[in-house]
Each structure stands twice: as structure tokens, then as C-alpha cells.
Write a protein that holds these residues in place. Structure first.
Motif, PDB file in Angstrom:
ATOM      1  N   VAL A  47     -61.251 -20.529  84.969  1.00  0.00           N
ATOM      2  CA  VAL A  47     -60.098 -21.133  84.323  1.00  0.00           C
ATOM      3  C   VAL A  47     -58.798 -20.575  84.903  1.00  0.00           C
ATOM      4  CG1 VAL A  47     -58.869 -21.337  82.120  1.00  0.00           C
ATOM      5  CG2 VAL A  47     -61.336 -21.720  82.225  1.00  0.00           C
ATOM      6  N   ALA A  48     -58.808 -19.320  85.321  1.00  0.00           N
ATOM      7  CA  ALA A  48     -57.614 -18.750  85.962  1.00  0.00           C
ATOM      8  C   ALA A  48     -57.234 -19.566  87.195  1.00  0.00           C
ATOM      9  CB  ALA A  48     -57.858 -17.293  86.342  1.00  0.00           C
ATOM     10  N   ARG A  49     -58.223 -20.031  87.934  1.00  0.00           N
ATOM     11  CA  ARG A  49     -57.931 -20.865  89.113  1.00  0.00           C
ATOM     12  C   ARG A  49     -57.293 -22.188  88.694  1.00  0.00           C
ATOM     13  NH1 ARG A  49     -61.624 -22.975  91.705  1.00  0.00           N
ATOM     14  NH2 ARG A  49     -63.513 -22.575  90.481  1.00  0.00           N
ATOM     15  N   LEU A  50     -57.770 -22.737  87.574  1.00  0.00           N
ATOM     16  CA  LEU A  50     -57.202 -23.996  87.080  1.00  0.00           C
ATOM     17  C   LEU A  50     -55.753 -23.804  86.642  1.00  0.00           C
ATOM     18  CD1 LEU A  50     -57.412 -26.938  86.138  1.00  0.00           C
ATOM     19  CD2 LEU A  50     -58.364 -26.073  83.980  1.00  0.00           C
ATOM     20  N   VAL A  51     -55.472 -22.724  85.930  1.00  0.00           N
ATOM     21  CA  VAL A  51     -54.096 -22.459  85.485  1.00  0.00           C
ATOM     22  C   VAL A  51     -53.175 -22.327  86.693  1.00  0.00           C
ATOM     23  CG1 VAL A  51     -52.591 -20.819  84.300  1.00  0.00           C
ATOM     24  CG2 VAL A  51     -54.829 -21.388  83.321  1.00  0.00           C
ATOM     25  N   GLU A  52     -53.616 -21.605  87.702  1.00  0.00           N
ATOM     26  CA  GLU A  52     -52.788 -21.413  88.900  1.00  0.00           C
ATOM     27  C   GLU A  52     -52.549 -22.732  89.625  1.00  0.00           C
ATOM     28  OE1 GLU A  52     -54.216 -16.815  89.829  1.00  0.00           O
ATOM     29  OE2 GLU A  52     -55.269 -18.510  90.729  1.00  0.00           O
ATOM     30  N   ALA A  53     -53.596 -23.576  89.706  1.00  0.00           N
ATOM     31  CA  ALA A  53     -53.444 -24.865  90.386  1.00  0.00           C
ATOM     32  C   ALA A  53     -52.520 -25.794  89.610  1.00  0.00           C
ATOM     33  CB  ALA A  53     -54.815 -25.513  90.572  1.00  0.00           C
ATOM     34  N   ALA A  54     -52.679 -25.825  88.277  1.00  0.00           N
ATOM     35  CA  ALA A  54     -51.819 -26.683  87.461  1.00  0.00           C
ATOM     36  C   ALA A  54     -50.371 -26.208  87.512  1.00  0.00           C
ATOM     37  CB  ALA A  54     -52.327 -26.706  86.016  1.00  0.00           C
ATOM     38  N   ARG A  55     -50.176 -24.898  87.552  1.00  0.00           N
ATOM     39  CA  ARG A  55     -48.818 -24.364  87.615  1.00  0.00           C
ATOM     40  C   ARG A  55     -48.191 -24.625  88.986  1.00  0.00           C
ATOM     41  NH1 ARG A  55     -48.802 -19.047  84.651  1.00  0.00           N
ATOM     42  NH2 ARG A  55     -48.229 -20.316  82.830  1.00  0.00           N
ATOM     43  N   ALA A  56     -48.998 -24.695  90.020  1.00  0.00           N
ATOM     44  CA  ALA A  56     -48.469 -25.046  91.341  1.00  0.00           C
ATOM     45  C   ALA A  56     -47.952 -26.471  91.359  1.00  0.00           C
ATOM     46  CB  ALA A  56     -49.553 -24.858  92.400  1.00  0.00           C
ATOM     47  N   ARG A  57     -48.613 -27.360  90.602  1.00  0.00           N
ATOM     48  CA  ARG A  57     -48.165 -28.744  90.483  1.00  0.00           C
ATOM     49  C   ARG A  57     -46.980 -28.873  89.541  1.00  0.00           C
ATOM     50  NH1 ARG A  57     -52.021 -32.707  91.742  1.00  0.00           N
ATOM     51  NH2 ARG A  57     -50.385 -34.183  91.146  1.00  0.00           N
ATOM     52  N   ASN A  58     -46.953 -28.034  88.509  1.00  0.00           N
ATOM     53  CA  ASN A  58     -45.901 -28.089  87.489  1.00  0.00           C
ATOM     54  C   ASN A  58     -45.474 -26.659  87.147  1.00  0.00           C
ATOM     55  OD1 ASN A  58     -44.209 -28.477  85.323  1.00  0.00           O
ATOM     56  ND2 ASN A  58     -45.816 -29.140  83.914  1.00  0.00           N
ATOM     57  N   PRO A  59     -44.426 -26.150  87.810  1.00  0.00           N
ATOM     58  CA  PRO A  59     -44.004 -24.762  87.570  1.00  0.00           C
ATOM     59  C   PRO A  59     -43.618 -24.470  86.128  1.00  0.00           C
ATOM     60  CG  PRO A  59     -42.993 -25.628  89.566  1.00  0.00           C
ATOM     61  CD  PRO A  59     -43.642 -26.788  88.878  1.00  0.00           C
ATOM     62  N   ASP A  60     -43.307 -25.498  85.340  1.00  0.00           N
ATOM     63  CA  ASP A  60     -42.943 -25.300  83.938  1.00  0.00           C
ATOM     64  C   ASP A  60     -44.143 -25.329  83.005  1.00  0.00           C
ATOM     65  OD1 ASP A  60     -40.206 -25.130  84.546  1.00  0.00           O
ATOM     66  OD2 ASP A  60     -40.017 -27.324  84.512  1.00  0.00           O
ATOM     67  N   LEU A  61     -45.351 -25.334  83.563  1.00  0.00           N
ATOM     68  CA  LEU A  61     -46.563 -25.389  82.751  1.00  0.00           C
ATOM     69  C   LEU A  61     -46.576 -24.283  81.702  1.00  0.00           C
ATOM     70  CD1 LEU A  61     -49.758 -26.607  82.895  1.00  0.00           C
ATOM     71  CD2 LEU A  61     -50.095 -24.214  83.499  1.00  0.00           C
ATOM     72  N   LEU A  62     -46.899 -24.641  80.462  1.00  0.00           N
ATOM     73  CA  LEU A  62     -47.108 -23.663  79.390  1.00  0.00           C
ATOM     74  C   LEU A  62     -48.596 -23.344  79.321  1.00  0.00           C
ATOM     75  CD1 LEU A  62     -44.957 -24.812  76.327  1.00  0.00           C
ATOM     76  CD2 LEU A  62     -44.863 -22.586  77.458  1.00  0.00           C
ATOM     77  N   TYR A  63     -48.933 -22.069  79.420  1.00  0.00           N
ATOM     78  CA  TYR A  63     -50.326 -21.666  79.246  1.00  0.00           C
ATOM     79  C   TYR A  63     -50.419 -20.749  78.033  1.00  0.00           C
ATOM     80  CZ  TYR A  63     -54.642 -19.062  79.721  1.00  0.00           C
ATOM     81  OH  TYR A  63     -55.845 -18.457  79.439  1.00  0.00           O
ATOM     82  N   VAL A  64     -51.149 -21.203  77.015  1.00  0.00           N
ATOM     83  CA  VAL A  64     -51.358 -20.424  75.799  1.00  0.00           C
ATOM     84  C   VAL A  64     -52.771 -19.842  75.838  1.00  0.00           C
ATOM     85  CG1 VAL A  64     -51.467 -20.457  73.275  1.00  0.00           C
ATOM     86  CG2 VAL A  64     -49.759 -21.847  74.478  1.00  0.00           C
ATOM     87  N   CYS A  65     -52.850 -18.523  75.865  1.00  0.00           N
ATOM     88  CA  CYS A  65     -54.135 -17.820  75.890  1.00  0.00           C
ATOM     89  C   CYS A  65     -54.411 -17.247  74.506  1.00  0.00           C
ATOM     90  CB  CYS A  65     -54.101 -16.703  76.934  1.00  0.00           C
ATOM     91  SG  CYS A  65     -55.614 -15.708  76.980  1.00  0.00           S
ATOM     92  N   ASP A  66     -55.393 -17.801  73.832  1.00  0.00           N
ATOM     93  CA  ASP A  66     -55.860 -17.252  72.563  1.00  0.00           C
ATOM     94  C   ASP A  66     -57.099 -16.419  72.885  1.00  0.00           C
ATOM     95  OD1 ASP A  66     -56.586 -16.633  70.008  1.00  0.00           O
ATOM     96  OD2 ASP A  66     -57.017 -18.691  69.380  1.00  0.00           O
ATOM     97  N   PRO A  67     -56.980 -15.094  72.911  1.00  0.00           N
ATOM     98  CA  PRO A  67     -58.115 -14.256  73.329  1.00  0.00           C
ATOM     99  C   PRO A  67     -59.134 -14.120  72.204  1.00  0.00           C
ATOM    100  CG  PRO A  67     -56.251 -12.862  72.789  1.00  0.00           C
ATOM    101  CD  PRO A  67     -55.787 -14.290  72.625  1.00  0.00           C
ATOM    102  N   VAL A  68     -59.936 -15.146  72.020  1.00  0.00           N
ATOM    103  CA  VAL A  68     -60.896 -15.186  70.919  1.00  0.00           C
ATOM    104  C   VAL A  68     -62.039 -14.234  71.254  1.00  0.00           C
ATOM    105  CG1 VAL A  68     -62.432 -16.642  69.563  1.00  0.00           C
ATOM    106  CG2 VAL A  68     -60.264 -17.571  70.412  1.00  0.00           C
ATOM    107  N   MET A  69     -61.996 -13.054  70.662  1.00  0.00           N
ATOM    108  CA  MET A  69     -62.983 -12.039  71.030  1.00  0.00           C
ATOM    109  C   MET A  69     -63.414 -11.138  69.877  1.00  0.00           C
ATOM    110  SD  MET A  69     -60.564  -9.432  73.269  1.00  0.00           S
ATOM    111  CE  MET A  69     -60.238 -10.630  74.558  1.00  0.00           C
ATOM    112  N   GLY A  70     -62.654 -11.092  68.776  1.00  0.00           N
ATOM    113  CA  GLY A  70     -63.051 -10.175  67.725  1.00  0.00           C
ATOM    114  C   GLY A  70     -62.224 -10.322  66.474  1.00  0.00           C
TER     115      GLY A  70
END
Length: 293
Positions: free
Chosen positions: A97-120
Motif C-alpha cells: 500500500v505504501a507503493r500505492l500511496v506514493e504513486a497516487a501522490r505522484a499523480r496528485n501532490p495534494d493527495l490526502l492519506y489518512v492512516c488509521d493504525p488499527v492494531m490494538g
């Protein structure tokens, strides 16, 4: 010409057949608030594990990575204005998914990425430590907004956080420009709060604590907060509306005696919440006077 289209949101988390957690909660909230959604499950379950054992339908890591490659190469990737991630089923998934975020941000530098670290939660990690570490190391550094609960934040920084001052210091140490920490230390008796750190601002949104809450509240909060940011709300207003929506839906669910959030019945609480939320401005660590040497 400026791009005024609403764009699309990619949501990547778990999917349940019955219930309103993970992708089921996030997708419904985003679509109810007018956003186009691309939904990718990380695993599929008949119901939330809190209801008892059930079969886990897993994706092979190679297949998941191929699906991510498809999205990266899709001719519509430029439509994506935001990505929201939640539960992951293996340590390879956050890396993909990190690769996807980087690719989407390359297409759209204003991309908002919200990371909900669902772990505990209060009881500690409920995913393997290797998967939690992959979220911490691969995805948090890319996040525009991170939305851990206090117990996840404790694991991420390796220390107990029993005050909002400690929560703020811990959140600032992780790096995302905006940190929305749920289960913050309440200032009102019998309450609970969501603490947002952004720039030099620290905002606490509080409401009455309701016991025996069903699962999915964190998934819902992250999605509604993202939706409000995308529609142009100021951060304080986005926090207020998102907190009010989640609290109102929670209160209605508990009043019915339901074991799952009934989002379809309470869609009006997403679009027009009426619940009262106490908003407070806290002293941001950057605004504290320096101690004399």
C-alpha cells in the motif's frame, strides 16, 4: 483549468459480511457524505472477531500486491484525491500500500492519506507485532493524517500516556502533520475525547462516555473526518462534526441494544449530526514557555 471534481477515495481495510466495521463503516460514511469510493479489502470475515470465532478469508500476499499494481497502473488513478487505510492482515500488505500511496501522490501532490493504525486497544496489540511494525515504518511516514487511539499510540512510542500533555508529545514525535488521537484523557467528568494536533494547534473534542460500545467507532471517525476535510471544512469544524456524528450514532445504537452500528438507520447522523460536543483549545507543546537553564 482547476480540478473541481469531487474525486475518489481509496479505502483499504478489513471487510465483514455482517456488521459495520472496517471497510463496511468507512465506505458507507464516505458515500453517504457524497464521495466516490474504491474499496479494497485486506481480508474478509463473516463478522467481527469480538462476536466469536469465524473463518478468515485471506488473500495471498502475491495476489494482494498484484491488485495494488493494477491500481497503480490504472488509467483512473488521477481521480484519486484521498486514501484511507485501516486493518492489515499481513506485514506485506502495508509495504504494498505504501507503493500505492506514493504513486497516487505522484499523480496528485495534494493527495490526502489518512492512516488509521488499527492494531490494538486497552488490552494491547491484537495483530502480530511484525504487521504493526510494518504500518509504523512504511505507512505512518507517508500519512497526511494519522488516527491512532491512545493505546495504539502508546505502542508506537513505547511509553504509557496518562495525560494529554504526554499524548501530544508522543504524537508530535511520530511525524504526520496532523494527528487525531482517540480515547484521549477527558477534562469533563464521565467523558472521553478526541485530540487533534495540527500545526501549532491542539484541539480536544469531548462527549459523554458510553459503556459497552460496539466496534467500528474508530473506522467511522477516520472516514467522517476525512470526508469533512475533503469538502473543505476547517479542521476544528471537521473534528466537531466527525465527533458529533460518531457519538450520536453510538448513543442511538446503545439505546436500541444493538451489537453493531446501524449506519443505514442513522445516516442522518452522518450528514447532519445534532449531538453536543464540548470543544476545547489546549496548550500546544510548541507554545509552552521555555524553562530557564
Amino acid at each position: 483549468m482547476p480540478d473541481n471534481s469531487p474525486g475518489a477515495v481509496i479505502v483499504i481495510s478489513s471487510h465483514v459480511v455482517r456488521g459495520s466495521v472496517g471497510n463496511r463503516a468507512a465506505v458507507f460514511a464516505l458515500e453517504t457524505l457524497g464521495h466516490q469510493v474504491w474499496a479494497l479489502p485486506t481480508l474478509v470475515l463473516p463478522w467481527h472477531p469480538g462476536h466469536g470465532p469465524s473463518t478468515r478469508l485471506r488473500f495471498a500476499d502475491d495476489d494482494f500486491e498484484k491488485a495494488i499494481d493494477d491500481l497503480i497502473g490504472a488509467p483512473w488513478l488521477g481521480e484519486v484525491k484521498a486514501i484511507l487505510t485501516g486493518y492489515f492482515a499481513s506485514p506485506a500488505q502495508p509495504a504494498a500500500v505504501a507503493r500505492l500511496v506514493e504513486a497516487a501522490r505522484a499523480r496528485n501532490p495534494d493527495l490526502l492519506y489518512v492512516c488509521d493504525p488499527v492494531m490494538g486497544d486497552l488490552g494491547g496489540l491484537y495483530i502480530p507485532e511484525e504487521t504493526a511494525a510494518a504500518v509504523r515504518d512504511r505507512l505512518l511516514p507517508l500519512a497526511s493524517v494519522a488516527t491512532p487511539n491512545r493505546y495504539e499510540l502508546q505502542w508506537l512510542v513505547g511509553s504509557t500516556l496518562d495525560s494529554n500533555a504526554l499524548i501530544m508529545e508522543a504524537a508530535l514525535s511520530l511525524g504526520p502533520a496532523r494527528m487525531l488521537v482517540t480515547s484521549a484523557v477527558p477534562m469533563m467528568a464521565g467523558g472521553t475525547g478526541n485530540l487533534l494536533l495540527s500545526g501549532r494547534n491542539a484541539l480536544l473534542a469531548e462527549h459523554r462516555l458510553i459503556d459497552n460500545a460496539p466496534n467500528g467507532l474508530g473506522d467511522l471517525l477516520g472516514a467522517v473526518f476525512l470526508a469533512r476535510l475533503l469538502e473543505g471544512c476547517e479542521e476544528e469544524r471537521a473534528l466537531q462534526l466527525a465527533t458529533a456524528s460518531v457519538f450520536e450514532i453510538l448513543a442511538r445504537t446503545v439505546k436500541r441494544g444493538s451489537d453493531e452500528l446501524a449506519l443505514a438507520s442513522d445516516a442522518s447522523s452522518l450528514s447532519r449530526p445534532m449531538a453536543m460536543v464540548q470543544m476545547r483549545r489546549l496548550l500546544h507543546p510548541a507554545q509552552r514557555p521555555l524553562k530557564p537553564r
